[in-house]
Design an enzyme around this catalytic site. Structure first.
Site, PDB file in Angstrom:
ATOM      1  N   ASP A 170       0.824  -1.208   0.000  1.00  0.00           N
ATOM      2  CA  ASP A 170       0.000   0.000   0.000  1.00  0.00           C
ATOM      3  C   ASP A 170       0.858   1.259   0.000  1.00  0.00           C
ATOM      4  O   ASP A 170       1.492   1.592   1.001  1.00  0.00           O
ATOM      5  CB  ASP A 170      -0.911  -0.027   1.238  1.00  0.00           C
ATOM      6  CG  ASP A 170      -2.029   1.004   1.159  1.00  0.00           C
ATOM      7  OD1 ASP A 170      -1.749   2.154   0.759  1.00  0.00           O
ATOM      8  OD2 ASP A 170      -3.179   0.659   1.496  1.00  0.00           O
ATOM      9  N   LYS A 219      -4.824 -19.180  15.868  1.00  0.00           N
ATOM     10  CA  LYS A 219      -5.738 -19.915  14.982  1.00  0.00           C
ATOM     11  C   LYS A 219      -5.035 -21.008  14.179  1.00  0.00           C
ATOM     12  O   LYS A 219      -5.686 -21.831  13.530  1.00  0.00           O
ATOM     13  CB  LYS A 219      -6.453 -18.931  14.061  1.00  0.00           C
ATOM     14  CG  LYS A 219      -7.388 -18.012  14.822  1.00  0.00           C
ATOM     15  CD  LYS A 219      -7.958 -16.907  13.957  1.00  0.00           C
ATOM     16  CE  LYS A 219      -8.911 -16.032  14.775  1.00  0.00           C
ATOM     17  NZ  LYS A 219      -8.275 -15.380  15.931  1.00  0.00           N
ATOM     18  N   ASN A 234      -4.955 -12.647  20.201  1.00  0.00           N
ATOM     19  CA  ASN A 234      -5.507 -11.399  19.708  1.00  0.00           C
ATOM     20  C   ASN A 234      -4.671 -10.201  20.155  1.00  0.00           C
ATOM     21  O   ASN A 234      -4.374 -10.062  21.341  1.00  0.00           O
ATOM     22  CB  ASN A 234      -6.940 -11.218  20.219  1.00  0.00           C
ATOM     23  CG  ASN A 234      -7.945 -12.005  19.404  1.00  0.00           C
ATOM     24  OD1 ASN A 234      -7.593 -12.995  18.756  1.00  0.00           O
ATOM     25  ND2 ASN A 234      -9.182 -11.579  19.428  1.00  0.00           N
ATOM     26  N   VAL A 235      -4.321  -9.361  19.209  1.00  0.00           N
ATOM     27  CA  VAL A 235      -3.507  -8.185  19.507  1.00  0.00           C
ATOM     28  C   VAL A 235      -4.428  -7.000  19.773  1.00  0.00           C
ATOM     29  O   VAL A 235      -5.272  -6.660  18.945  1.00  0.00           O
ATOM     30  CB  VAL A 235      -2.550  -7.862  18.346  1.00  0.00           C
ATOM     31  CG1 VAL A 235      -1.745  -6.612  18.653  1.00  0.00           C
ATOM     32  CG2 VAL A 235      -1.627  -9.042  18.077  1.00  0.00           C
ATOM     33  N   SER A 277      -5.250  -4.066  16.997  1.00  0.00           N
ATOM     34  CA  SER A 277      -4.880  -4.317  15.603  1.00  0.00           C
ATOM     35  C   SER A 277      -6.093  -4.110  14.704  1.00  0.00           C
ATOM     36  O   SER A 277      -7.246  -4.307  15.122  1.00  0.00           O
ATOM     37  CB  SER A 277      -4.320  -5.734  15.438  1.00  0.00           C
ATOM     38  OG  SER A 277      -5.303  -6.702  15.753  1.00  0.00           O
TER      39      SER A 277
END
Length: 341
Positions: A43, A134, A174-175, A178
């Site tokens: 990006d 995950k 999990n952050v 984020s």
């Protein structure tokens, strides 16, 4: 000052993502003698925005490469004269991966193989790949692709030949904060008065971006090749998270989404025989002659201990859970100093 990164050139795939930005910020503030930092991502706008605020650091070695981990040729060019690769690029939205499976496979699996080949071809010394809870006993495509990625990086140590290179993996939950994760989602929804909750018994591991960066730095300093590093983390219940963010909000149960688990695993019982416990981390190691001897050395030295044969690390059975007030404190500290609920 710790100088283990002095005069090193470091490339971060997915370098404009949540982790990449925090990792680069840490490098320029804590390790000013890093020779070069290559931010590799797709990006151009995010690279421009990142360059604007990082220019204040006056670090002479910042470089921005537009590129995709799917593009092996471009990736190899970006890795020239690079000593260390941090592989953070991934497609990670579970519902999106379920709907676009081949796109997820191309980035998360084939992209991982491209990183490995570029590292082997360009004389890279150390590669640390970011994984996810995950990937342990996966039930969704995203988790399955990250499990494949983990296997590729671990097994890359078997094909390095005489090259002086180490491949390892860090796996965490999990952050906080984020992009696309539940905490910013709830923060955005609370003004509407309703927080959509998938299941009232759902639990997740929790880690801050800062803790994720520290885990990667620990892996860079301590990896021998083939490890999966897993941090010891607290869990939270989704209802406690919703209460922490929107105590006055209605909690509307919407049902578990496709590919979503009620609880997450980071170490399965099947991994227990290959798992060692350190003070702050676990190590899942491969079964190889090299690691059989390393394991014995670590155990005999007292630096690590073996876990029980039926050990597993599950967010729903965790020893440590965050209370509502603790969750609020963490949000205030790591995400929004003005947060009140």
């Amino acid at each position: 000052m710790n100088e283990f990164l002095k005069n090193k050139s470091i490339l971060i795939t997915g370098g404009t993502g949540s982790f990449g930005k925090k990792f680069v910020e840490t490098l320029v503030s804590r390790y000013p003698e890093v020779k070069r930092i290559v931010i590799y991502s797709r990006d151009e706008l995010k690279q421009y925005e990142m360059s604007q605020y990082l220019n204040k650091s006056h670090h002479a070695g910042l470089r921005y490469f537009i590129g995709d981990v799917r593009d092996a040729e471009r990736l190899k060019r970006a890795c020239e004269d690079v000593d260390i690769i941090i592989h953070a690029a991934a497609l990670k939205q579970v519902p999106t991966a379920e709907y676009n499976p081949m796109e997820c496979i191309k980035t998360n699996v084939m992209g991982a193989e491209n990183v490995i080949n570029a590292a082997l071809d360009c004389g890279v010394e150390n590669v640390v790949a970011l994984s996810t809870d995950k990937a342990a006993a996966p039930i969704n495509l995203y988790g399955a692709t990250k499990l494949c990625s983990d296997k590729l990086f671990v097994s890359a140590n078997n094909v390095k030949g005489s090259r002086d290179i180490s491949f390892s993996v860090v796996r965490y939950g999990n952050v906080m904060g984020s992009r696309g994760s539940v905490i910013p989602f709830f923060l955005g929804k609370r003004s509407e008065g309703v927080l959509p909750v998938t299941h009232d018994q759902m639990t997740r591991f929790n880690i801050s971006l800062e803790e994720g960066v520290e885990l990667v730095l620990f892996a860079l300093q301590n990896s021998l090749g083939g490890e999966i590093f897993v941090p010891k983390l607290p869990s939270y219940n989704i209802m406690d998270l919703a209460e922490a963010i929107g105590p006055e909000c209605e909690k509307k149960i919407t049902g578990i989404r496709p590919g979503e688990k009620l609880h997450e695993d980071m170490i399965t019982e099947s991994d227990a025989l290959n798992t060692l416990e350190l003070e702050k981390y676990f190590i899942i190691h491969p079964t190889t002659n090299k690691w059989n001897s390393i394991r014995e050395e670590l155990l005999n030295s007292g630096k690590a201990r073996a876990v029980a044969h039926n050990f597993s690390y599950n967010s729903g059975k965790n020893d440590t859970f965050l209370a509502v007030d603790e969750i609020r404190s963490l949000i205030k500290r790591h995400l929004d100093p003005a947060f009140n609920a």
